[in-house]
Design a protein around this motif. Structure first.
Motif, PDB file in Angstrom:
ATOM      1  N   PRO A 108       0.818  -1.225   0.000  1.00  0.00           N
ATOM      2  CA  PRO A 108       0.000   0.000   0.000  1.00  0.00           C
ATOM      3  C   PRO A 108       0.847   1.268   0.000  1.00  0.00           C
ATOM      4  N   ALA A 109       1.939   1.274   0.752  1.00  0.00           N
ATOM      5  CA  ALA A 109       2.793   2.469   0.811  1.00  0.00           C
ATOM      6  C   ALA A 109       3.329   2.825  -0.575  1.00  0.00           C
ATOM      7  N   ARG A 110       3.651   1.809  -1.375  1.00  0.00           N
ATOM      8  CA  ARG A 110       4.147   2.060  -2.736  1.00  0.00           C
ATOM      9  C   ARG A 110       3.064   2.703  -3.593  1.00  0.00           C
ATOM     10  N   VAL A 111       1.845   2.195  -3.479  1.00  0.00           N
ATOM     11  CA  VAL A 111       0.730   2.739  -4.259  1.00  0.00           C
ATOM     12  C   VAL A 111       0.468   4.191  -3.864  1.00  0.00           C
ATOM     13  N   TYR A 112       0.332   4.439  -2.557  1.00  0.00           N
ATOM     14  CA  TYR A 112      -0.026   5.779  -2.107  1.00  0.00           C
ATOM     15  C   TYR A 112       1.087   6.790  -2.356  1.00  0.00           C
ATOM     16  N   GLN A 113       2.346   6.384  -2.219  1.00  0.00           N
ATOM     17  CA  GLN A 113       3.451   7.302  -2.512  1.00  0.00           C
ATOM     18  C   GLN A 113       3.435   7.696  -3.988  1.00  0.00           C
ATOM     19  N   ASN A 114       3.181   6.724  -4.844  1.00  0.00           N
ATOM     20  CA  ASN A 114       3.149   7.014  -6.286  1.00  0.00           C
ATOM     21  C   ASN A 114       1.908   7.803  -6.668  1.00  0.00           C
ATOM     22  N   LEU A 115       0.786   7.563  -6.026  1.00  0.00           N
ATOM     23  CA  LEU A 115      -0.403   8.397  -6.248  1.00  0.00           C
ATOM     24  C   LEU A 115      -0.096   9.841  -5.866  1.00  0.00           C
ATOM     25  N   ASP A 116       0.576  10.025  -4.732  1.00  0.00           N
ATOM     26  CA  ASP A 116       0.944  11.382  -4.309  1.00  0.00           C
ATOM     27  C   ASP A 116       1.905  12.025  -5.297  1.00  0.00           C
ATOM     28  N   ASP A 117       2.880  11.255  -5.782  1.00  0.00           N
ATOM     29  CA  ASP A 117       3.827  11.795  -6.760  1.00  0.00           C
ATOM     30  C   ASP A 117       3.119  12.215  -8.045  1.00  0.00           C
ATOM     31  N   LEU A 118       2.182  11.402  -8.502  1.00  0.00           N
ATOM     32  CA  LEU A 118       1.422  11.740  -9.716  1.00  0.00           C
ATOM     33  C   LEU A 118       0.536  12.961  -9.489  1.00  0.00           C
ATOM     34  N   HIS A 119       0.009  13.079  -8.286  1.00  0.00           N
ATOM     35  CA  HIS A 119      -0.784  14.257  -7.930  1.00  0.00           C
ATOM     36  C   HIS A 119       0.100  15.510  -7.958  1.00  0.00           C
ATOM     37  N   GLU A 120       1.281  15.416  -7.351  1.00  0.00           N
ATOM     38  CA  GLU A 120       2.201  16.556  -7.335  1.00  0.00           C
ATOM     39  C   GLU A 120       2.667  16.931  -8.738  1.00  0.00           C
ATOM     40  N   ALA A 121       2.745  15.945  -9.624  1.00  0.00           N
ATOM     41  CA  ALA A 121       3.142  16.197 -11.017  1.00  0.00           C
ATOM     42  C   ALA A 121       1.999  16.762 -11.854  1.00  0.00           C
TER      43      ALA A 121
END
Length: 98
Positions: free
Chosen positions: A40-53
């Motif tokens: 889950p941490a991998r998914v949420y970190q990447n969701l946050d990164d995509l949001h920031e991008a």
């Protein structure tokens, strides 16, 4: 799509296809596709990164659950990738002239 990882690209495709999914739904879809567990941490970190991008929008469903939605920039990124892929796939599946 060269600025994002393959995993992030897969997340964009999942978000595009599910219509405002929550993070756990994205994780479930990725696990089904990969055939293995995804942290889950991998998914949420990447969701946050995509949001920031600026490629996905993050909104609140309730006090405990967020939803994710593709932005216009995310949609355009997918469209460019698919057009690029199609150029190679079309050539690969078209029978060669004898």
């Amino acid at each position: 799509m060269n600025e994002i990882t393959g995993f992030q690209r897969d997340i964009l495709y999942v978000v595009a296809g599910l219509g405002d999914p929550k993070g756990m739904r994205v994780q479930d879809e990725l696990e089904e596709y990969y055939g293995s567990s995804v942290l889950p941490a991998r998914v949420y970190q990447n969701l946050d990164d995509l949001h920031e991008a600026g490629l996905i929008e993050k909104g609140e469903r309730d006090s405990r659950t967020n939803y994710y939605r593709l932005t216009d920039a995310g949609r355009e990124r997918i469209e460019r990738r698919r057009a690029w892929e199609q150029g190679y796939v079309d050539d690969a599946v078209t029978p060669a002239d004898d």
